[in-house]
Design a protein around this motif. Structure first.
Motif, PDB file in Angstrom:
ATOM      1  N   UNK A  52     -36.487  59.493  12.532  1.00 28.52           N
ATOM      2  CA  UNK A  52     -36.265  60.475  13.596  1.00 28.52           C
ATOM      3  C   UNK A  52     -36.504  59.831  14.951  1.00 28.52           C
ATOM      4  N   UNK A  53     -35.608  60.103  15.881  1.00 30.54           N
ATOM      5  CA  UNK A  53     -35.854  59.759  17.284  1.00 30.54           C
ATOM      6  C   UNK A  53     -36.027  61.076  18.026  1.00 30.54           C
ATOM      7  N   UNK A  54     -37.202  61.249  18.594  1.00 32.94           N
ATOM      8  CA  UNK A  54     -37.539  62.508  19.283  1.00 32.94           C
ATOM      9  C   UNK A  54     -37.725  62.251  20.769  1.00 32.94           C
ATOM     10  N   UNK A  55     -37.041  63.044  21.579  1.00 36.73           N
ATOM     11  CA  UNK A  55     -37.255  63.037  23.030  1.00 36.73           C
ATOM     12  C   UNK A  55     -38.117  64.250  23.356  1.00 36.73           C
ATOM     13  N   UNK A  56     -39.281  63.993  23.943  1.00 37.73           N
ATOM     14  CA  UNK A  56     -40.226  65.053  24.285  1.00 37.73           C
ATOM     15  C   UNK A  56     -40.348  65.165  25.796  1.00 37.73           C
ATOM     16  N   UNK A  57     -40.224  66.379  26.289  1.00 36.75           N
ATOM     17  CA  UNK A  57     -40.504  66.641  27.701  1.00 36.75           C
ATOM     18  C   UNK A  57     -41.685  67.602  27.731  1.00 36.75           C
ATOM     19  N   UNK A  58     -42.826  67.098  28.199  1.00 36.51           N
ATOM     20  CA  UNK A  58     -44.049  67.902  28.274  1.00 36.51           C
ATOM     21  C   UNK A  58     -44.099  68.620  29.625  1.00 36.51           C
ATOM     22  N   UNK A  59     -44.404  69.902  29.571  1.00 31.97           N
ATOM     23  CA  UNK A  59     -44.520  70.727  30.778  1.00 31.97           C
ATOM     24  C   UNK A  59     -43.309  70.557  31.703  1.00 31.97           C
ATOM     25  N   UNK A  70     -40.067  59.018  20.892  1.00 27.62           N
ATOM     26  CA  UNK A  70     -40.874  58.581  19.757  1.00 27.62           C
ATOM     27  C   UNK A  70     -39.978  58.349  18.541  1.00 27.62           C
ATOM     28  N   UNK A  71     -40.173  57.209  17.897  1.00 26.34           N
ATOM     29  CA  UNK A  71     -39.495  56.884  16.641  1.00 26.34           C
ATOM     30  C   UNK A  71     -40.471  57.171  15.506  1.00 26.34           C
ATOM     31  N   UNK A  72     -40.027  57.960  14.518  1.00 28.24           N
ATOM     32  CA  UNK A  72     -40.913  58.359  13.424  1.00 28.24           C
ATOM     33  C   UNK A  72     -40.258  58.122  12.076  1.00 28.24           C
ATOM     34  N   UNK A  73     -41.045  57.578  11.163  1.00 29.90           N
ATOM     35  CA  UNK A  73     -40.644  57.458   9.758  1.00 29.90           C
ATOM     36  C   UNK A  73     -41.738  58.123   8.922  1.00 29.90           C
ATOM     37  N   UNK A  74     -41.328  59.016   8.017  1.00 32.61           N
ATOM     38  CA  UNK A  74     -42.298  59.730   7.188  1.00 32.61           C
ATOM     39  C   UNK A  74     -41.972  59.566   5.714  1.00 32.61           C
ATOM     40  N   UNK A  75     -43.033  59.378   4.923  1.00 31.26           N
ATOM     41  CA  UNK A  75     -42.934  59.527   3.470  1.00 31.26           C
ATOM     42  C   UNK A  75     -43.523  60.898   3.165  1.00 31.26           C
ATOM     43  N   UNK A  76     -42.699  61.794   2.628  1.00 30.65           N
ATOM     44  CA  UNK A  76     -43.107  63.192   2.490  1.00 30.65           C
ATOM     45  C   UNK A  76     -43.431  63.558   1.051  1.00 30.65           C
ATOM     46  N   UNK A  77     -44.400  64.450   0.926  1.00 35.47           N
ATOM     47  CA  UNK A  77     -44.764  65.003  -0.381  1.00 35.47           C
ATOM     48  C   UNK A  77     -45.098  66.472  -0.186  1.00 35.47           C
ATOM     49  N   UNK A  78     -44.596  67.312  -1.069  1.00 37.16           N
ATOM     50  CA  UNK A  78     -44.900  68.741  -1.042  1.00 37.16           C
ATOM     51  C   UNK A  78     -45.973  69.020  -2.095  1.00 37.16           C
ATOM     52  N   UNK A  79     -47.010  69.757  -1.705  1.00 38.18           N
ATOM     53  CA  UNK A  79     -48.003  70.189  -2.689  1.00 38.18           C
ATOM     54  C   UNK A  79     -48.109  71.716  -2.643  1.00 38.18           C
ATOM     55  N   UNK A  80     -48.403  72.295  -3.780  1.00 36.64           N
ATOM     56  CA  UNK A  80     -48.554  73.751  -3.867  1.00 36.64           C
ATOM     57  C   UNK A  80     -49.819  74.057  -4.649  1.00 36.64           C
TER      58      UNK A  80
END
Length: 197
Positions: A52-59, A70-80
Motif C-alpha cells: 500500500x502507498x498511503x498519502x496522509x494529510x494531517x489537519x 507511507x509504504x506499507x506491507x502487511x502479513x495478515x491473520x484473522x483470529x476469532x
C-alpha cells in the motif's frame, strides 16, 4: 511491530464521538488516500503480494497541516474468539520522500493498482494494560462509518494477542458498540462488493 485490531460499523457517529471524548484523548484529523499495488504469483493461482502507498494529510487546511507518504506491507491473520473477529498484522512500513520512483519500480516489476480507498479519520488514543490503543473513527466512501481500534505489540504470542483482544472488546463496549457491529471482512472485500452492485 504487530498490529492487533478490529473494526466495527458505526450507525450513530455523533454518539460514538461523544463516547470517545468521554474517556480518550483526541489527537486530530487525517485525510488518507490509499493505493494498493498487487503482484499476482504466476505459480500460485489466487495468491498475490500487495503493498500500500498511503498519502496522509494531517489537519488539512489548518496552520499545522502536514503531509507524508507511507509504504506499507502487511502479513495478515484473522483470529476469532468469543464471537469477536480481529486482525493480527505483521506490519512493515517506511516513509517515502517521493512516491513516483517506487510507483515506477512497482509498475516495471509487474505490480498493478488493484484498489483505491479513501478514509477521513478522526483519531483518539487511550492507555490500556495491553498497550496504547489508537481509536480511529473513519468515514470510508461509499461504505459508511467505522470505528477501528488497534493496539501495537512487540510480540504476537498467544498471551500478548489475547491481552490485546480483550482490551479491544472492552474499548468497543466503552464506545457503545456491540460485538455484532464488528466487521470481519477486509475493506478491500467490502469495496469490491460495493463496486459489483
Amino acid at each position: 511491530m504487530y498490529e492487533i485490531e478490529l473494526k466495527a460499523h458505526v450507525t450513530d457517529k455523533s454518539e460514538t464521538i461523544r463516547k470517545l471524548n468521554s474517556f480518550a484523548q483526541y489527537v486530530g484529523f487525517t485525510d488518507k488516500a490509499d493505493r494498493y499495488w498487487t503482484l499476482d504469483k504466476p505459480d500460485a493461482p489466487n495468491q498475490h503480494i500487495t503493498v500500500r502507498i498511503r498519502t496522509e494529510i494531517h489537519n488539512p487546511e489548518s496552520d499545522n497541516e502536514t503531509k507524508n507518504v507511507v509504504l506499507t506491507y502487511k502479513r495478515k491473520e484473522i483470529i476469532k474468539k468469543n464471537g469477536t473477529v480481529c486482525e493480527v498484522n505483521d506490519e512493515k512500513e517506511c516513509t517515502l520522500s517521493k512516491s513516483d520512483p517506487v510507483k515506477s519500480l512497482l509498475q516495471d516489476t509487474g505490480f498493478y493498482v488493484s484498489l483505491k480507498k479513501h478514509k477521513l479519520v478522526d483519531a483518539w488514543t487511550f492507555a490500556t494494560p495491553a498497550g496504547k490503543a489508537l481509536l480511529e473513527l473513519c468515514t470510508v466512501p461509499p461504505l459508511g462509518d467505522f470505528l477501528e481500534i488497534e493496539i501495537l505489540s512487540a510480540a504476537n504470542d498467544s498471551a500478548s494477542v489475547e491481552a490485546a483482544r480483550e482490551q479491544l472488546e472492552i474499548l468497543l463496549g466503552r464506545c457503545g458498540l456491540p460485538k455484532s457491529a464488528v466487521e470481519p471482512r477486509y475493506y478491500r472485500d467490502l469495496l469490491h462488493d460495493a463496486e459489483s452492485l
